[in-house]
Design a protein around this motif. Sequence first.
Motif, PDB file in Angstrom:
ATOM      1  N   GLN A 461       0.825  -1.208   0.000  1.00  0.00           N
ATOM      2  CA  GLN A 461       0.000   0.000   0.000  1.00  0.00           C
ATOM      3  C   GLN A 461       0.860   1.259   0.000  1.00  0.00           C
ATOM      4  O   GLN A 461       0.523   2.256  -0.647  1.00  0.00           O
ATOM      5  CB  GLN A 461      -0.934  -0.001   1.216  1.00  0.00           C
ATOM      6  CG  GLN A 461      -1.929  -1.146   1.250  1.00  0.00           C
ATOM      7  CD  GLN A 461      -2.828  -1.173   0.027  1.00  0.00           C
ATOM      8  OE1 GLN A 461      -3.138  -0.133  -0.552  1.00  0.00           O
ATOM      9  NE2 GLN A 461      -3.253  -2.367  -0.372  1.00  0.00           N
ATOM     10  N   VAL A 462       1.979   1.215   0.709  1.00  0.00           N
ATOM     11  CA  VAL A 462       2.905   2.348   0.686  1.00  0.00           C
ATOM     12  C   VAL A 462       3.388   2.597  -0.738  1.00  0.00           C
ATOM     13  O   VAL A 462       3.474   3.744  -1.196  1.00  0.00           O
ATOM     14  CB  VAL A 462       4.111   2.090   1.617  1.00  0.00           C
ATOM     15  CG1 VAL A 462       5.152   3.200   1.465  1.00  0.00           C
ATOM     16  CG2 VAL A 462       3.664   1.987   3.069  1.00  0.00           C
ATOM     17  N   SER A 463       3.689   1.521  -1.449  1.00  0.00           N
ATOM     18  CA  SER A 463       4.192   1.640  -2.820  1.00  0.00           C
ATOM     19  C   SER A 463       3.166   2.257  -3.748  1.00  0.00           C
ATOM     20  O   SER A 463       3.522   2.831  -4.786  1.00  0.00           O
ATOM     21  CB  SER A 463       4.603   0.261  -3.347  1.00  0.00           C
ATOM     22  OG  SER A 463       5.613  -0.309  -2.544  1.00  0.00           O
ATOM     23  N   ARG A 464       1.890   2.143  -3.394  1.00  0.00           N
ATOM     24  CA  ARG A 464       0.822   2.750  -4.201  1.00  0.00           C
ATOM     25  C   ARG A 464       0.413   4.112  -3.643  1.00  0.00           C
ATOM     26  O   ARG A 464      -0.621   4.655  -4.027  1.00  0.00           O
ATOM     27  CB  ARG A 464      -0.389   1.822  -4.249  1.00  0.00           C
ATOM     28  CG  ARG A 464      -0.105   0.460  -4.882  1.00  0.00           C
ATOM     29  CD  ARG A 464      -1.385  -0.349  -5.015  1.00  0.00           C
ATOM     30  NE  ARG A 464      -1.132  -1.665  -5.566  1.00  0.00           N
ATOM     31  CZ  ARG A 464      -1.124  -2.791  -4.855  1.00  0.00           C
ATOM     32  NH1 ARG A 464      -1.379  -2.749  -3.553  1.00  0.00           N
ATOM     33  NH2 ARG A 464      -0.869  -3.943  -5.426  1.00  0.00           N
ATOM     34  N   TYR A 465       1.185   4.637  -2.700  1.00  0.00           N
ATOM     35  CA  TYR A 465       0.939   5.950  -2.098  1.00  0.00           C
ATOM     36  C   TYR A 465      -0.378   6.003  -1.327  1.00  0.00           C
ATOM     37  O   TYR A 465      -0.905   7.085  -1.069  1.00  0.00           O
ATOM     38  CB  TYR A 465       0.970   7.059  -3.163  1.00  0.00           C
ATOM     39  CG  TYR A 465       2.271   7.122  -3.919  1.00  0.00           C
ATOM     40  CD1 TYR A 465       3.356   7.818  -3.412  1.00  0.00           C
ATOM     41  CD2 TYR A 465       2.427   6.453  -5.132  1.00  0.00           C
ATOM     42  CE1 TYR A 465       4.561   7.856  -4.090  1.00  0.00           C
ATOM     43  CE2 TYR A 465       3.633   6.487  -5.820  1.00  0.00           C
ATOM     44  CZ  TYR A 465       4.697   7.185  -5.296  1.00  0.00           C
ATOM     45  OH  TYR A 465       5.893   7.216  -5.967  1.00  0.00           O
ATOM     46  N   ASP A 466      -0.901   4.848  -0.941  1.00  0.00           N
ATOM     47  CA  ASP A 466      -2.132   4.799  -0.154  1.00  0.00           C
ATOM     48  C   ASP A 466      -1.741   4.650   1.314  1.00  0.00           C
ATOM     49  O   ASP A 466      -1.760   3.561   1.885  1.00  0.00           O
ATOM     50  CB  ASP A 466      -3.005   3.628  -0.607  1.00  0.00           C
ATOM     51  CG  ASP A 466      -4.415   3.701  -0.031  1.00  0.00           C
ATOM     52  OD1 ASP A 466      -4.611   4.452   0.950  1.00  0.00           O
ATOM     53  OD2 ASP A 466      -5.308   3.017  -0.561  1.00  0.00           O
ATOM     54  N   TYR A 467      -1.379   5.773   1.917  1.00  0.00           N
ATOM     55  CA  TYR A 467      -0.839   5.726   3.269  1.00  0.00           C
ATOM     56  C   TYR A 467      -1.904   5.377   4.305  1.00  0.00           C
ATOM     57  O   TYR A 467      -1.590   4.784   5.341  1.00  0.00           O
ATOM     58  CB  TYR A 467      -0.180   7.059   3.608  1.00  0.00           C
ATOM     59  CG  TYR A 467       0.939   7.418   2.656  1.00  0.00           C
ATOM     60  CD1 TYR A 467       1.885   6.469   2.281  1.00  0.00           C
ATOM     61  CD2 TYR A 467       1.047   8.694   2.110  1.00  0.00           C
ATOM     62  CE1 TYR A 467       2.907   6.778   1.396  1.00  0.00           C
ATOM     63  CE2 TYR A 467       2.068   9.014   1.226  1.00  0.00           C
ATOM     64  CZ  TYR A 467       2.992   8.053   0.870  1.00  0.00           C
ATOM     65  OH  TYR A 467       3.999   8.361  -0.016  1.00  0.00           O
ATOM     66  N   ALA A 468      -3.157   5.718   4.046  1.00  0.00           N
ATOM     67  CA  ALA A 468      -4.225   5.358   4.981  1.00  0.00           C
ATOM     68  C   ALA A 468      -4.371   3.842   5.063  1.00  0.00           C
ATOM     69  O   ALA A 468      -4.477   3.270   6.160  1.00  0.00           O
ATOM     70  CB  ALA A 468      -5.542   6.000   4.553  1.00  0.00           C
TER      71      ALA A 468
END
Length: 514
Positions: A461-468
Amino acid sequence: MLILGKKRPLAQVCQALAASLLIVTSAFAPAVAQAQAGLPTLGDGSDLTSSEERRLGDRIIRELYRDPDYIDDPVIAEYVQGIWQPLIAAARSRGELSAELDERFAWEVLLGRDRTVNAFALPGGYLGLHLGLIGVVGTRDELASVLAHELSHVTQRHISRLLTQQSRQTPLLLGAMVLGALAASKNPGATQALVVGGQAVAMQNQLNFSRDMEREADRVGMGLMEPAGFAPEGFVGMFEKLQQANRINDNGSWPYLRSHPLTTQRMADMQSRLPSGGLTAGRASVLVAEHAMVSARARVLSNPGVDVLRQWIAEPQGTGFAALPLARKAGVLYAAALGSSQLRDGAAARRWAGQLQQLVKGDVAAARVAQLLVAELELAAGNAPAALAAMPAGDTRRPEILLRTQIVLRTGQPGLQEVTSPLQTWLATHPRDAGAWQALAGVWNAQNQPLRAVRAEAEAQVSRYDYAAAVDRFKAGQDLARRSTLADDHFEASIIDTRLRAMQLLLREQAAER
């Protein structure tokens, strides 16, 4: 920017980006004023800074990763990267790519499962590339010409200049409007649809890249071709395709025709820049088997429909097949094999793939693509042992790592240790590879190591910039760690705690930007 054919959600990003720069109509004026009050200003007449443009791009790209049209196909992605990275290196060596942009921008290419012929640049060094375009380019050099053109839009700061020219709104508000337009493309009844309707349509021509910007991207992009190892003639070949398409489909529905210089003019300009005497020495733009096979893969994966797949499957049996050049035959056989697999005809898929392997066995690059296809077809047919047997031993390139992982997960425990180490090694040098993190999560789950699996899911998820979403997974990891009695989990828990704090900080920064 290339936009050819009917747009679908991912394809509408460029139009949404342009439309988001409009001075919003009176229905939006109060909301805009209120939003601007809480956002930083750029100053009249100044360009976006590289950091501001990157943040805008990150915000847009988070939504694209969630878009159902987004596809991470290891074979096609690796092929595109094999073109993209030499172009980046050429831009760097020629001074077109500044050290600041090189460091701060993402330089990522996202693939869209879309049949339209389209490529587009987005803020922050992101590029979108449709499978439809990969499926029609005739050579590797033609694809390189498209990527070089879009790369030059970014290195020449065309997006920043366009935003500055067309609006005094802050980049964060623009990002919100881009995403609103993207949402409206999926829900025509949404309020945000006003952004891309009405006056937006009337003003669209003013908001696309200017003709001067397009010519500059052509000129700079063509200058990158030969240093990157590609034939500049690829530009001319691509323009010839666009010119033919324009004659066939010039019905006024293509934004490309309205907002770009005529293809004949741009093609003449590119031809005048070629060395006198024709083709660049030793760099003639020709179709090779590897490109033909990757192009065929893109066409099949763009979901063309059952009838089209059946036509491609029948093509090797046609009377004209025997007279085709070897590279064209390779593309036809690849499409027939993968298309047969898509239609659940495993026997036909194996037959065409076998003929393909025999055809390209003397070509190392093409033989590798064919071997990966054979393993993929066996896995799709439910024969995981045969798929594993078809895989080359010891190959640590991304397509092999991910496909072998899929096969081993299908077969069960045997071999799990063998795929764990290559995945971890790959991620050590490619920490933002969401697909590899997700594959590693599956491996950890299969080995009954849930804490490591949850951390890998969070990193994806971090790699997809979805920090939530990443914060949610890291918190789930903390809950697991508190219940765990395994000594090894203590070290993993400390990593999760550190990563959670970092993601919470990024999440707060994102919230402050809204």
